[in-house]
Design an enzyme around this catalytic site. Structure first.
Site, PDB file in Angstrom:
ATOM      1  N   PRO A   1     -71.801 -94.418  -3.946  1.00 22.30           N
ATOM      2  CA  PRO A   1     -71.073 -93.263  -3.387  1.00 22.30           C
ATOM      3  C   PRO A   1     -70.856 -93.389  -1.882  1.00 22.30           C
ATOM      4  CG  PRO A   1     -73.057 -92.542  -4.571  1.00 22.30           C
ATOM      5  CD  PRO A   1     -73.069 -94.034  -4.567  1.00 22.30           C
TER       6      PRO A   1
ATOM      7  N   ASP B   1     -44.450 -97.860  -6.879  1.00 20.64           N
ATOM      8  CA  ASP B   1     -45.704 -97.099  -6.894  1.00 20.64           C
ATOM      9  C   ASP B   1     -46.054 -96.583  -5.505  1.00 20.64           C
ATOM     10  OD1 ASP B   1     -46.386 -97.302  -9.540  1.00 20.64           O
ATOM     11  OD2 ASP B   1     -47.639 -99.079  -9.290  1.00 20.64           O
TER      12      ASP B   1
ATOM     13  N   ARG C   1     -53.834-104.028 -13.461  1.00 17.31           N
ATOM     14  CA  ARG C   1     -52.395-103.740 -13.573  1.00 17.31           C
ATOM     15  C   ARG C   1     -51.573-104.475 -12.500  1.00 17.31           C
ATOM     16  NH1 ARG C   1     -50.224 -99.768 -10.476  1.00 17.31           N
ATOM     17  NH2 ARG C   1     -48.767 -98.948 -12.012  1.00 17.31           N
TER      18      ARG C   1
ATOM     19  N   GLU D   1     -81.148 -93.268  -9.614  1.00 19.16           N
ATOM     20  CA  GLU D   1     -81.012 -92.995  -8.174  1.00 19.16           C
ATOM     21  C   GLU D   1     -80.262 -94.123  -7.468  1.00 19.16           C
ATOM     22  OE1 GLU D   1     -81.637 -90.155  -6.626  1.00 19.16           O
ATOM     23  OE2 GLU D   1     -82.188 -89.451  -8.615  1.00 19.16           O
TER      24      GLU D   1
HETATM   25  C1  LIG Z   1     -76.554 -90.681  -9.308  1.00 18.84           C
HETATM   26  S1  LIG Z   1     -75.802 -91.988  -8.459  1.00 18.84           S
HETATM   27  C2  LIG Z   1     -76.938 -92.311  -7.154  1.00 18.84           C
HETATM   28  C3  LIG Z   1     -76.749 -91.423  -5.976  1.00 18.84           C
HETATM   29  C4  LIG Z   1     -77.544 -91.904  -4.765  1.00 18.84           C
HETATM   30  N1  LIG Z   1     -78.938 -91.662  -4.948  1.00 18.84           N
HETATM   31  C5  LIG Z   1     -77.078 -91.236  -3.488  1.00 18.84           C
HETATM   32  O1  LIG Z   1     -77.865 -90.810  -2.699  1.00 18.84           O
HETATM   33  O2  LIG Z   1     -75.864 -91.157  -3.261  1.00 18.84           O
HETATM   34  C6  LIG Z   1     -76.028 -93.350  -9.531  1.00 18.84           C
HETATM   35  C7  LIG Z   1     -75.047 -94.472  -9.394  1.00 18.84           C
HETATM   36  O3  LIG Z   1     -73.750 -94.037  -9.734  1.00 18.84           O
HETATM   37  C8  LIG Z   1     -72.779 -94.781  -9.049  1.00 18.84           C
HETATM   38  N2  LIG Z   1     -71.906 -93.822  -8.340  1.00 18.84           N
HETATM   39  C9  LIG Z   1     -72.047 -92.482  -8.298  1.00 18.84           C
HETATM   40  N3  LIG Z   1     -71.066 -91.902  -7.611  1.00 18.84           N
HETATM   41  C10 LIG Z   1     -70.243 -92.902  -7.195  1.00 18.84           C
HETATM   42  C11 LIG Z   1     -69.041 -92.942  -6.434  1.00 18.84           C
HETATM   43  N4  LIG Z   1     -68.485 -91.854  -5.949  1.00 18.84           N
HETATM   44  N5  LIG Z   1     -68.469 -94.139  -6.226  1.00 18.84           N
HETATM   45  C12 LIG Z   1     -69.026 -95.277  -6.692  1.00 18.84           C
HETATM   46  N6  LIG Z   1     -70.165 -95.306  -7.415  1.00 18.84           N
HETATM   47  C13 LIG Z   1     -70.774 -94.129  -7.669  1.00 18.84           C
HETATM   48  C14 LIG Z   1     -73.515 -95.721  -8.119  1.00 18.84           C
HETATM   49  O4  LIG Z   1     -73.573 -96.990  -8.738  1.00 18.84           O
HETATM   50  C15 LIG Z   1     -74.891 -95.083  -8.030  1.00 18.84           C
HETATM   51  O5  LIG Z   1     -75.893 -96.022  -7.763  1.00 18.84           O
END
Ligand SMILES: C[S@@+](CC[C@H](N)C(=O)[O-])C[C@H]1O[C@@H](n2cnc3c(N)ncnc32)[C@H](O)[C@@H]1O
Length: 253
Positions: free
Chosen positions: A88, A167, A152, A115
């Protein structure tokens, strides 16, 4: 192109990889996608892939060993993949990144869960990528978003590659123009006259104006940048002046 995906939930990819344009790209061999269960690389007999975080706190963390072992197995031979970790807090995914990734021979996407992954996994990673400022339960949807946008763009994947040019984001970051199909009038809503005229030059000009109008409204920073960098044609600048005059006069829809 070959894409390897490391996940603890490989079943999530079944539909994505068998339906629609992506399904066809896989079936025709334009892309080879190899979804790998991280659990298959766990060291213990219970196939445990997660553990509690050092320092305490809630949730579980994906252990480094199974991910490293999967990576090592997959990279024994062939081209070294460009490794993407879904996070994230990563760089926000966009069309430029999709274009960049589409030129790689091989990608490997690591999907986090719980996590997240143990920080030491980052030693394998070229790019941490986010699909937006919100938190999902895992990296599988982000991996599918990245793969969809990349696949794509691969040669021969879209029936008509001209559609790529129209696009959003593909032409200097400008947004796309609106589309209409039959019927010409639906519940009192009419298709703009110019699109029924068969006059190609006028249609092109109308579409250009719509694209500039939408970009100015939704992403004014893109227009600003293009103006600053001198990347707009005289005709586009003239159209923009007209739109800006309309906006000042409160006429803009
Ligand atoms: C519940 S999330 C972990 C959140 C993390 N503990 C934090 O503090 O942001 C679990 C996993 O989902 C994926 N993930 C969740 N949201 C994401 C996003 N917006 N973009 C990319 N991957 C995401 C990532 O691989 C992450 O390790």
């Amino acid at each position: 192109m070959r894409i390897d995906v490391l996940t603890v939930l490989p079943g999530l990819f079944d539909c994505f990889l068998s339906e629609g344009i992506i399904g066809k790209a896989v079936q025709s061999g334009k892309v080879e996608v190899n979804v790998v269960n991280i659990r298959d690389f766990a060291l213990d007999k219970h196939k445990v892939v997660d553990d509690v975080p050092y320092g305490g706190g809630p949730g579980m963390v994906l252990k480094p060993e199974p991910i490293f072992r999967a990576y090592e197995e997959l990279t024994k031979e062939g081209e070294k993949p460009y490794v993407i970790l879904t996070e994230p807090w990563g760089e926000t995914f966009n069309q430029d990144m999709a274009l960049e990734f589409s030129k790689k021979e091989r990608l490997l996407i690591i999907c986090g869960r719980y996590e997240g992954v143990d920080e030491r996994v980052k030693a394998l990673v070229d790019r941490e990528v986010s699909i937006g400022d919100y938190v999902l339960t895992g990296g599988e949807l982000p991996a599918m978003v990245i793969m969809d946008a990349v696949i794509r763009l691969l040669p021969g994947v879209l029936g008509n590659e001209e559609s790529l040019k129209a696009d959003s984001f593909m032409d200097r970051g400008l947004l796309g123009y609106p589309n209409y199909t039959r019927p010409a009038e639906f519940r009192g809503m009419k298709v703009p006259e110019v699109l029924l005229s068969g006059h190609h030059k006028k249609i092109e000009l109308w579409r250009k104006e719509q694209s500039l109008r939408k970009t100015l409204k939704r992403k004014p920073e893109v227009i600003e940048r293009l103006k600053k960098e001198g990347m707009l044609t005289k005709e586009e600048l003239r159209i923009l002046e007209k739109i800006e005059r309309e906006m000042e006069g409160g006429k803009e829809s």
